[in-house]
Design a protein around this motif. Structure first.
Motif, PDB file in Angstrom:
ATOM      1  N   LEU A  96       0.787  -1.229   0.000  1.00  0.00           N
ATOM      2  CA  LEU A  96       0.000   0.000   0.000  1.00  0.00           C
ATOM      3  C   LEU A  96       0.824   1.287   0.000  1.00  0.00           C
ATOM      4  N   THR A  97       2.053   1.235   0.476  1.00  0.00           N
ATOM      5  CA  THR A  97       2.831   2.456   0.682  1.00  0.00           C
ATOM      6  C   THR A  97       3.227   3.139  -0.626  1.00  0.00           C
ATOM      7  N   HIS A  98       3.375   4.439  -0.529  1.00  0.00           N
ATOM      8  CA  HIS A  98       3.918   5.247  -1.622  1.00  0.00           C
ATOM      9  C   HIS A  98       5.435   5.387  -1.486  1.00  0.00           C
ATOM     10  N   LEU A  99       5.970   4.983  -0.353  1.00  0.00           N
ATOM     11  CA  LEU A  99       7.383   5.189  -0.044  1.00  0.00           C
ATOM     12  C   LEU A  99       8.202   3.964  -0.436  1.00  0.00           C
ATOM     13  N   THR A 100       9.504   4.170  -0.555  1.00  0.00           N
ATOM     14  CA  THR A 100      10.389   3.030  -0.744  1.00  0.00           C
ATOM     15  C   THR A 100      10.797   2.532   0.634  1.00  0.00           C
ATOM     16  N   GLU A 101      10.970   1.244   0.722  1.00  0.00           N
ATOM     17  CA  GLU A 101      11.294   0.656   2.017  1.00  0.00           C
ATOM     18  C   GLU A 101      12.688   1.061   2.490  1.00  0.00           C
ATOM     19  N   TYR A 102      13.633   1.108   1.568  1.00  0.00           N
ATOM     20  CA  TYR A 102      15.014   1.362   1.971  1.00  0.00           C
ATOM     21  C   TYR A 102      15.773   1.947   0.795  1.00  0.00           C
ATOM     22  N   SER A 103      16.691   2.833   1.094  1.00  0.00           N
ATOM     23  CA  SER A 103      17.583   3.334   0.058  1.00  0.00           C
ATOM     24  C   SER A 103      19.016   3.194   0.567  1.00  0.00           C
ATOM     25  N   GLU A 104      19.911   2.906  -0.339  1.00  0.00           N
ATOM     26  CA  GLU A 104      21.323   2.760   0.024  1.00  0.00           C
ATOM     27  C   GLU A 104      21.887   4.121   0.402  1.00  0.00           C
ATOM     28  N   ARG A 105      22.620   4.153   1.485  1.00  0.00           N
ATOM     29  CA  ARG A 105      23.259   5.391   1.940  1.00  0.00           C
ATOM     30  C   ARG A 105      24.298   5.023   2.975  1.00  0.00           C
ATOM     31  N   HIS A 106      25.127   5.983   3.294  1.00  0.00           N
ATOM     32  CA  HIS A 106      26.024   5.823   4.433  1.00  0.00           C
ATOM     33  C   HIS A 106      25.196   6.008   5.693  1.00  0.00           C
ATOM     34  N   ASN A 107      25.710   5.582   6.813  1.00  0.00           N
ATOM     35  CA  ASN A 107      24.963   5.695   8.072  1.00  0.00           C
ATOM     36  C   ASN A 107      25.221   7.016   8.784  1.00  0.00           C
ATOM     37  N   ASP A 108      25.523   8.039   8.017  1.00  0.00           N
ATOM     38  CA  ASP A 108      25.706   9.364   8.616  1.00  0.00           C
ATOM     39  C   ASP A 108      24.359  10.067   8.728  1.00  0.00           C
ATOM     40  N   SER A 109      24.287  11.027   9.603  1.00  0.00           N
ATOM     41  CA  SER A 109      23.012  11.681   9.879  1.00  0.00           C
ATOM     42  C   SER A 109      22.450  12.404   8.655  1.00  0.00           C
ATOM     43  N   LEU A 110      23.297  13.015   7.842  1.00  0.00           N
ATOM     44  CA  LEU A 110      22.787  13.755   6.694  1.00  0.00           C
ATOM     45  C   LEU A 110      22.102  12.833   5.693  1.00  0.00           C
ATOM     46  N   GLY A 111      22.646  11.654   5.491  1.00  0.00           N
ATOM     47  CA  GLY A 111      22.004  10.706   4.592  1.00  0.00           C
ATOM     48  C   GLY A 111      20.630  10.304   5.088  1.00  0.00           C
ATOM     49  N   TYR A 112      20.538   9.991   6.370  1.00  0.00           N
ATOM     50  CA  TYR A 112      19.237   9.637   6.940  1.00  0.00           C
ATOM     51  C   TYR A 112      18.267  10.810   6.868  1.00  0.00           C
ATOM     52  N   ILE A 113      18.750  11.994   7.197  1.00  0.00           N
ATOM     53  CA  ILE A 113      17.886  13.171   7.211  1.00  0.00           C
ATOM     54  C   ILE A 113      17.317  13.442   5.823  1.00  0.00           C
ATOM     55  N   LYS A 114      18.129  13.373   4.799  1.00  0.00           N
ATOM     56  CA  LYS A 114      17.652  13.607   3.434  1.00  0.00           C
ATOM     57  C   LYS A 114      16.592  12.578   3.050  1.00  0.00           C
ATOM     58  N   ASP A 115      16.824  11.336   3.387  1.00  0.00           N
ATOM     59  CA  ASP A 115      15.885  10.267   3.064  1.00  0.00           C
ATOM     60  C   ASP A 115      14.566  10.452   3.808  1.00  0.00           C
ATOM     61  N   LEU A 116      14.640  10.725   5.099  1.00  0.00           N
ATOM     62  CA  LEU A 116      13.432  10.901   5.904  1.00  0.00           C
ATOM     63  C   LEU A 116      12.670  12.151   5.489  1.00  0.00           C
ATOM     64  N   LEU A 117      13.386  13.215   5.153  1.00  0.00           N
ATOM     65  CA  LEU A 117      12.739  14.445   4.703  1.00  0.00           C
ATOM     66  C   LEU A 117      11.935  14.188   3.434  1.00  0.00           C
ATOM     67  N   ALA A 118      12.514  13.473   2.488  1.00  0.00           N
ATOM     68  CA  ALA A 118      11.793  13.165   1.248  1.00  0.00           C
ATOM     69  C   ALA A 118      10.511  12.383   1.546  1.00  0.00           C
ATOM     70  N   ASP A 119      10.556  11.482   2.509  1.00  0.00           N
ATOM     71  CA  ASP A 119       9.374  10.706   2.868  1.00  0.00           C
ATOM     72  C   ASP A 119       8.308  11.573   3.534  1.00  0.00           C
ATOM     73  N   HIS A 120       8.720  12.446   4.430  1.00  0.00           N
ATOM     74  CA  HIS A 120       7.745  13.356   5.054  1.00  0.00           C
ATOM     75  C   HIS A 120       7.083  14.218   3.989  1.00  0.00           C
ATOM     76  N   GLU A 121       7.873  14.732   3.063  1.00  0.00           N
ATOM     77  CA  GLU A 121       7.315  15.585   2.016  1.00  0.00           C
ATOM     78  C   GLU A 121       6.351  14.805   1.121  1.00  0.00           C
ATOM     79  N   ALA A 122       6.660  13.544   0.842  1.00  0.00           N
ATOM     80  CA  ALA A 122       5.744  12.712   0.045  1.00  0.00           C
ATOM     81  C   ALA A 122       4.426  12.494   0.787  1.00  0.00           C
ATOM     82  N   ILE A 123       4.510  12.267   2.094  1.00  0.00           N
ATOM     83  CA  ILE A 123       3.294  12.089   2.893  1.00  0.00           C
ATOM     84  C   ILE A 123       2.496  13.382   2.934  1.00  0.00           C
ATOM     85  N   ILE A 124       3.169  14.508   3.086  1.00  0.00           N
ATOM     86  CA  ILE A 124       2.485  15.809   3.098  1.00  0.00           C
ATOM     87  C   ILE A 124       1.708  16.002   1.797  1.00  0.00           C
ATOM     88  N   GLU A 125       2.339  15.707   0.675  1.00  0.00           N
ATOM     89  CA  GLU A 125       1.671  15.862  -0.620  1.00  0.00           C
ATOM     90  C   GLU A 125       0.481  14.913  -0.742  1.00  0.00           C
TER      91      GLU A 125
END
Length: 157
Positions: A87-116
């Motif tokens: 059912l989800t519009h989001l991707t389950e996982y994306s490849e990234r380093h485990n640094d905070s900026l990578g996670y933040i960018k990924d999570l931000l994109a998901d929040h914005e998709a949910i907002i839309e």
């Protein structure tokens, strides 16, 4: 027993279907935020570890409230990982380093998709399906996602 709440069976079904998609999105985002909390590394580890914990706690409340909204309008909430991934519009996982900026960018994109997604459902749920209560409910969720996205976006400056 059928819910007799002033909304037709067909309209409650249509609203329930949109809420099920939202529930799936919330659950996937929750899981990804937990992942960030558990696996973030770097010089800012402790601050981001706590930050991600605050965010997943908020998302946990969203999950429960969306599922309960589905029940309030007379339907059952999907409650399996298989259903959520279908059912989800989001991707389950994306490849990234485990640094905070990578996670933040990924999570931000998901929040914005949910907002839309939510923004696109506010008026149809109220006007086409006659469910002002759910429209109001998802408007509140959208506003909180906007705040969470702002917090994430502020880390990227």
């Amino acid at each position: 027993m059928e819910a007799k709440i002033g909304i037709s069976t067909e309209n409650r079904q249509a609203v329930s279907e949109q809420l099920a998609k939202l529930l799936a999105d919330e659950y996937v985002l929750y899981t990804k935020t937990r992942n960030a909390h558990w696996n973030v590394e770097g010089i800012d580890f402790l601050a981001k570890h706590k930050f991600f914990e605050e965010q997943y706690n908020q998302l946990d409340e969203f999950i429960d409230s969306v599922a309960e909204r589905i029940r309030k309008i007379g339907h059952y909430a999907p409650a399996t990982l298989k259903n959520f991934l279908a059912l989800t519009h989001l991707t389950e996982y994306s490849e990234r380093h485990n640094d905070s900026l990578g996670y933040i960018k990924d999570l931000l994109a998901d929040h914005e998709a949910i907002i839309e997604f939510i923004r696109g459902n506010i008026n149809p749920i109220a006007n086409d399906y006659g469910d002002a209560g759910t429209s109001d409910f998802i408007t509140g969720l959208m506003e909180t996602h906007e705040e969470m996205a702002w917090f994430l976006r502020a880390h990227l400056k």
